[in-house]
Scaffold this active site. Structure first.
Site, PDB file in Angstrom:
ATOM      1  NE  ARG A  80      -1.565  -2.245   2.938  1.00 25.88           N
ATOM      2  CZ  ARG A  80      -1.721  -3.536   2.675  1.00 25.88           C
ATOM      3  NH1 ARG A  80      -2.818  -3.946   2.116  1.00 25.88           N
ATOM      4  NH2 ARG A  80      -0.802  -4.421   2.983  1.00 25.88           N
ATOM      5  CB  THR A  81       3.469   2.547   2.295  1.00 23.91           C
ATOM      6  OG1 THR A  81       2.697   2.135   3.421  1.00 23.91           O
ATOM      7  CG2 THR A  81       4.119   3.870   2.595  1.00 23.91           C
ATOM      8  CE  LYS A  94      27.179  -5.398  -7.841  1.00 22.85           C
ATOM      9  NZ  LYS A  94      27.504  -4.487  -8.951  1.00 22.85           N
TER      10      LYS A  94
END
Ligand code: ASP
Length: 333
Positions: free
Chosen positions: A57-58, A85
């Site tokens: 949602r966010t 990495k």
């Protein structure tokens, strides 16, 4: 008074600042309902996402909000980036900023990560959830949704039920709801409450059946198992039988009470599958309002150059009406 960032509810500057965002959200709800839900308010601005934790949602609603304001967006996926990495948070944030961005929306498993980033970059930083700590835009969309359905928040009784201990939503909501004059009761087993509630302006209950008939809002929270390092419950089944909003318990609610949940729901655990779909459930309204609330936040931080509090650096009058007028100009109202 807020500076460039929205890192926690406190940055909003209390009731007045929260109300300012809610008033602006009305304009952006209207934009969202248009046939072409787009305004040029943030044309030429770039918003980047830096999500170190999962989100549905966010993330989608921030992205939709930025696009509806005509901002350019830059997506960053931690899973396929140089973070794998070993690149540090600081180097990652500064690398993104070097490409020319105006705001970074950050989600991170560690409390305080967005605050650290705000110290390293010139762009605006918006906290989209940091560990157990804060989730300020969730609190804003929850306030907006309650106001929309109940007409106001002052004097309302809101029960927040479930895993309060690990919930950044609970921390942000308690601050925002009580700033706007609501009474908040936390309902949870002792193991799912923070070790100390000193300074929390709330009541606590372990008896959901006794609390439900007294509330205007029953706000459910998920078990945040990804944050639990020890066994805090005998079993989920036992939790559901004591603290789950079952159909039988939903019948204890007053006829005008509403049910809310920030998502993602675990149907059948904290909320019965059928209760989530009852007419009194505002769960999808919360999602819908999330877009307009985030448009208001992005606009306030990047568009108007004004404060989210009552006064702002480039708005000498500091009046919410001035910001409102600018929003009306930007939305073409
Ligand atoms: N979506 C909310 C959050 O990010 C609630 C949850 O995950 O349970 O905190």
């Amino acid at each position: 008074m807020i500076g460039r960032h929205l890192l926690e509810v406190e940055d909003l500057g209390g009731a007045e600042g929260i109300e300012e965002v809610l008033r602006l959200t009305d304009s952006f709800v209207e934009v969202s309902e248009r046939a072409i839900p787009k305004v040029p308010a943030l044309r030429g601005r770039t918003v980047a996402w830096l999500f170190y934790e999962d989100s549905t949602r966010t993330r989608l609603s921030f992205e939709t909000a930025a696009k509806r304001l005509s901002a350019d967006t830059m997506n960053f996926s931690v899973g396929s980036s140089s973070v794998k990495k070993g690149e540090s948070l600081r180097d990652t944030a500064r690398t993104i900023e070097a490409m020319g961005i105006d705001a970074i929306v950050v989600r991170h498993a560690s409390a305080g990560a967005p605050h650290r980033i705000a110290g390293w970059v010139d762009a605006s930083v918006i906290n989209a959830g940091d560990g157990w700590h804060q989730h300020p835009t969730q609190a804003l969309l929850d306030c907006y949704t309650i106001r929309q359905h109940l007409g106001g928040i002052a004097g309302r009784h809101i029960a927040i039920i479930g895993d309060i201990k690990h919930s950044r939503v609970a921390r942000s909501d308690v601050e925002a709801f009580t700033a706007l004059g609501a009474e908040v009761t936390l309902v949870a087993p002792p193991t799912l409450l923070p070790p100390s509630l000193d300074g929390w302006p709330v009541r606590v209950s372990h008896d959901l059946d006794a609390v439900l008939p007294t509330v205007d809002v029953a706000y459910l929270l998920r078990m945040q198992r990804e944050r639990m390092t020890e066994a805090l419950l005998p079993s989920l089944r036992e939790y559901t039988s004591t603290y789950g909003l079952t159909i039988r318990r939903a019948e204890l609610l007053r006829p005008d009470a509403v049910v809310m949940h920030p998502g993602p729901m675990n149907r059948g655990v904290e909320i019965a599958a059928d209760v989530a779909d009852l007419p009194c459930s505002l769960i999808l309204d919360q999602v819908r309002n999330g877009v307009a609330v985030r448009m208001a936040v992005l606009y306030l931080l990047l568009g108007a150059g004004t404060s989210l509090g009552a006064t702002g650096p480039t708005d000498p009058s500091g009046s919410p009406e001035t910001t409102q007028t600018r929003a009306e100009e930007a939305t073409g109202e």
